[in-house]
Design an enzyme around this catalytic site. Structure first.
Site, PDB file in Angstrom:
ATOM      1  N   ASP A   1      54.598  24.078  70.654  1.00  0.00           N
ATOM      2  CA  ASP A   1      53.999  22.772  70.434  1.00  0.00           C
ATOM      3  C   ASP A   1      53.646  22.716  68.951  1.00  0.00           C
ATOM      4  O   ASP A   1      53.562  23.744  68.275  1.00  0.00           O
ATOM      5  CB  ASP A   1      52.769  22.542  71.323  1.00  0.00           C
ATOM      6  CG  ASP A   1      52.411  21.054  71.390  1.00  0.00           C
ATOM      7  OD1 ASP A   1      52.924  20.261  70.563  1.00  0.00           O
ATOM      8  OD2 ASP A   1      51.608  20.653  72.266  1.00  0.00           O
TER       9      ASP A   1
HETATM   10  C1  BGC Z   1      51.824  17.271  71.416  1.00  0.00           C
HETATM   11  C2  BGC Z   1      53.272  17.342  71.873  1.00  0.00           C
HETATM   12  C3  BGC Z   1      54.141  16.550  70.927  1.00  0.00           C
HETATM   13  C4  BGC Z   1      53.963  17.088  69.517  1.00  0.00           C
HETATM   14  C5  BGC Z   1      54.781  16.348  68.478  1.00  0.00           C
HETATM   15  C6  BGC Z   1      51.680  17.652  69.960  1.00  0.00           C
HETATM   16  O1  BGC Z   1      50.380  17.416  69.488  1.00  0.00           O
HETATM   17  O2  BGC Z   1      51.019  18.104  72.221  1.00  0.00           O
HETATM   18  O3  BGC Z   1      53.388  16.838  73.184  1.00  0.00           O
HETATM   19  O4  BGC Z   1      55.478  16.593  71.332  1.00  0.00           O
HETATM   20  O5  BGC Z   1      52.595  16.966  69.149  1.00  0.00           O
HETATM   21  O6  BGC Z   1      54.268  15.062  68.292  1.00  0.00           O
END
Ligand code: BGC
Length: 766
Positions: free
Chosen positions: A221
């Site tokens: 993530d």
């Molecule tokens: C989220 C993800 C997301 C990523 C990119 C993170 O903060 O938890 O679900 O895909 O950011 O935006």
């Protein structure tokens, strides 16, 4: 193909290989010889693309709770194809979706972004979603592995989950999707599980890759890849980039033998495999299907709406007979089509419930009043603006938005200025403001009204996006008067976000004059009193449902319950339309004749609501999650000392004792169904139903087992004309009856299988 991948791998130096393992920028991977740039993008409710603003519009599909509420895999697979087409249009290879964490608690801020509280329903909708995307040549990223079911302290919290609960509930959708849809990527979560940060967790290698024999890419993530240990632990890709914990440190670790080169090679091979799957290694990707996007989004939204209550014969409404309709409530004129955070996309247009009803009833007088104000923070402006970049050699831009996000500002920018004209529709006090981090000054007609330096309060890097600090000042205008606003933001490196990136994010805010709470309520009640029918669109706001924080209450914000009661007292023909991605408390539910739950319905919201209320389409949805009657005893989301105990074990949602407001699986259509029988077959059960009503409809036949505990074991959707009988065979997998006890075990003995309309309305058993 594997030979080709190995050949490509053998042409890369160690430095090139390691380079591929950290993102090149916020969304893309590095190009190296033989591998073009691969682009990722959020998210579950549409494809945002690399730009985070209205200039690159996206099809905004209903939010995941709505998609699961359709219980319709064919529809969701088609929608996956639509998302794939969006990806291709925007140059995206890999979508950062679906989110398959569970609805452990309705307090979870990203509840709207997950499908269901039930692992089987989550898995089946997830499989359809992934198949739809990948059959059209776009990669899915199943996220967030695992136990990322709430937001409070999400970067650090340690979810303590016993092994049985982890296997039977939280890992189960990942397992089923990995085995049955072979997703090309999985995202490792921010949090820890049982003491291991998920990007370093042994679950990545031991379970995901070895036990489940999966050959895809594990990406972190965003900013969750924090250590060199994650390399050994089987994380393949650190996102975003270009900086990160690997790079030179990983090259050095390989050179001095702390990390074996074979570990790096395996990761690169997985990324090359992903590249070949999306058609980035020279081989052509599958062409995505084409769609009538508005029609598909409208039909999908209607198929997700749950008619939770229809007392008497109010719905469907008889459109031609209506002369005056009141469309009331804070979410009536505002199209709240999606939840906040990384699931946000910018649709080219939205249809509010008020717009939708007006378009469907051109002959009727359709009146509106919001009745209550539900926001506590300053709302984002929706104005024509001119953007100029001080210090940069860049042309001014004319745009229509209040929401600004630059991955990278034009070279040399020292300040961004936003100019807008604010014309007062009604006389009174307006509040003009800014949300963001850093220094903001605002002038109104040349006079400075504030000069504030705003700072983050917490340690969530997403705070600048999701709940930035705000400044504001009052401006009193006469009706029709125009004020010239200039908002100036001084740019200094990294001030716009605590992400380690050059992104700059802020908002221009405007709040409009309003009456006292009593005046606002009374205006709405008066309209309801004079109308043939009153529709009250209640719901949550972006302050309530978003990534980055959990909910603190399940009550509707503001005085919406009071509005509902007063409108219902004023007009017995009142319909509650609930616009929320997750359960809210409806303390008036047994007094209002009709309640339609519409989730976050995507850009065609209002048209779909009109279709269903006026009976052009049947409300097709069934609850993918329990709607609790009260907040008592629900699993909490606040860690204590950094630890979040999943002490309820498997007792979430319908597995929890007690009487809900609306049970899992519940939902009415516009016809009636009788269950005629159920019998065992080799692979499951056969169920017979008859459409005992007066119009064609769709029924979701749900099969539950009583052991090892009450569980959804299978389901099927059927359609029939009035009087028509249908028989459907529902396959049940052995896993539906299995318990985790160090391995999967199915106790021998007698199991009772029941079929019915919800977990609390079982009609036939065998
Ligand atoms: C989220 C993800 C997301 C990523 C990119 C993170 O903060 O938890 O679900 O895909 O950011 O935006």
């Amino acid at each position: 193909m594997e030979d080709l991948l190995r050949a490509r791998l053998s042409e890369l130096t160690l430095e090139e290989k390691v380079r591929v393992l950290t993102g090149a920028d916020f969304w893309a991977l590095h190009e190296v010889p033989g591998l073009r740039r691969l682009v990722t993008s959020d998210g579950p409710a549409g494809v945002r693309g690399e730009r985070w603003d209205e200039r690159d519009a996206s099809a905004n599909v209903p939010s995941p709770t709505a998609l699961a509420a359709t219980w319709d895999e064919a529809r969701i697979e088609r929608l996956g194809g639509l998302l794939a087409a969006e990806c291709r249009r925007k140059g995206v290879d890999v979508l950062l979706a679906p989110t398959v964490n569970l609805h452990r608690s309705p307090y979870g801020g990203r509840h709207f972004e997950c499908f269901s509280e039930d692992p089987l329903l989550t898995a089946r909708i997830g499989i359809a979603y992934v198949n739809g995307l990948q059959r059209a040549g776009v990669g899915a990223t199943v996220k967030h592995f695992v136990a990322n079911d709430s937001e409070t302290e999400r970067f650090t919290l340690d979810a303590r989950v016993d092994e049985r609960t982890l296997r039977e509930l939280y890992m189960a959708p990942f397992e089923a999707i990995i085995k049955q849809a072979r997703p090309w990527a999985v995202m490792a979560a921010y949090n820890q599980v049982n003491g291991h940060t998920m990007t370093e967790s042994p679950l990545l290698r031991d379970v995901l890759k070895d036990e489940w024999e999966w050959d895809g890419v594990v990406m972190s993530d965003w900013f969750a890849g924090r250590s060199l240990d994650a390399a050994a632990a089987a994380l393949d890709l650190v996102m975003p980039g270009p900086s990160g914990p690997w790079g030179d440190a990983l090259v050095a670790a390989v050179r001095d033998g702390r990390v074996s080169e074979a570990v790096v090679d395996d990761k690169v091979l997985r990324i090359l495999r992903l590249a070949s799957r999306v058609g980035a290694l020279g081989d052509a990707a599958a062409a995505p299907p084409t769609f009538d996007v508005p029609a598909e989004l409208r039909a999908t939204a209607a198929a997700s709406f749950v008619l939770a209550r229809n007392h008497g014969t109010l719905l469907p409404l008889n459109g031609p007979t209506l002369t005056r309709v009141a469309v009331i409530g804070p979410n009536a004129a505002v199209a709240r089509t999606l939840g906040g955070g990384s699931a946000t996309v910018f649709p080219a247009y939205t249809v509010s419930p008020l717009d939708g009803i007006r378009a469907a009833l051109p002959h009727a007088e359709v009146t509106h009043a919001p009745g209550v104000r539900t926001h506590e923070r300053l709302p984002t402006a929706d104005l024509d603006v001119e953007v100029t970049y001080a210090g940069a050699d860049a042309e001014p831009e004319r745009r229509h938005t209040g929401d600004f996000h630059w991955n990278q500002l034009p070279q040399g920018t020292t300040a961004v200025e936003i100019r807008a004209k604010l014309q007062a529709e009604t006389a009174g006090e307006h509040i003009v403001g800014a949300s963001g981090v850093g220094r903001f000054t605002m002038t109104v007609n040349g006079t400075q009204v504030f000069d504030e330096t705003l700072a983050l309060s917490g340690n969530d890097p997403a705070e600048a996006h999701m709940f930035p600090p705000q400044a504001g000042a009052p401006v009193t205008l006469a009706q029709g008067e125009t004020a010239e606003l200039v908002l100036r933001h001084e740019v200094n490196a990294h001030a716009g976000s605590s992400f380690d990136s050059p992104a700059v994010v802020f908002k221009l805010n405007v709040d409009y004059p309003h009456g006292t709470p009593e005046e606002e309520l009374e205006r709405a009640v008066a309209l309801a009193r004079e109308a043939d029918v009153a529709m009250v669109v209640v719901g949550t706001t972006e302050e309530v449902e978003s990534e980055g924080f959990d909910r603190t209450s399940l009550a509707l914000p503001g005085a919406q319950d009071e509005l509902m009661r007063r409108v219902n007292d004023a007009n017995p023909r009142t319909i509650a339309v609930v616009n929320a991605g997750a359960p809210v408390l409806l303390p008036w539910a047994d007094r209002v004749p009709a309640i339609l739950l519409t989730w976050f319905p995507g850009q065609e919201a209002g048209n779909a609501i009109a279709d269903v209320l006026l009976g052009a389409v049947e409300p097709g949805g069934r609850l993918p999650t329990t709607w609790p009657a009260s907040e008592e005893g629900l699993p909490g989301t606040r860690p204590s000392g950094g630890v979040l105990e999943y002490s309820e074990g498997t007792a979430i949602g319908y597995r929890r004792p007690g009487q809900p407001l609306f049970p899992f699986g519940h939902g009415h259509g516009y016809t009636l169904w009788e269950y005629l029988g159920i019998e065992r077959t080799d692979g499951g059960v056969r169920v017979r139903v008859v459409n005992a009503g007066t119009r064609r409809g769709r029924e979701v036949i749900q099969v539950y087992t009583d052991k090892p505990e009450l569980r959804l074991a299978g389901f099927a959707g059927v359609e029939a004309d009035p009087g028509e009988q249908v028989e459907v065979e529902i396959a049940l997998s052995e896993r539906a009856f299995a318990r985790w006890d160090g391995g999967w075990v199915t106790e021998p003995g007698e199991y009772v299988l029941s079929a019915g309309r919800s977990v609390a309305d079982l009609r036939v058993s065998t």
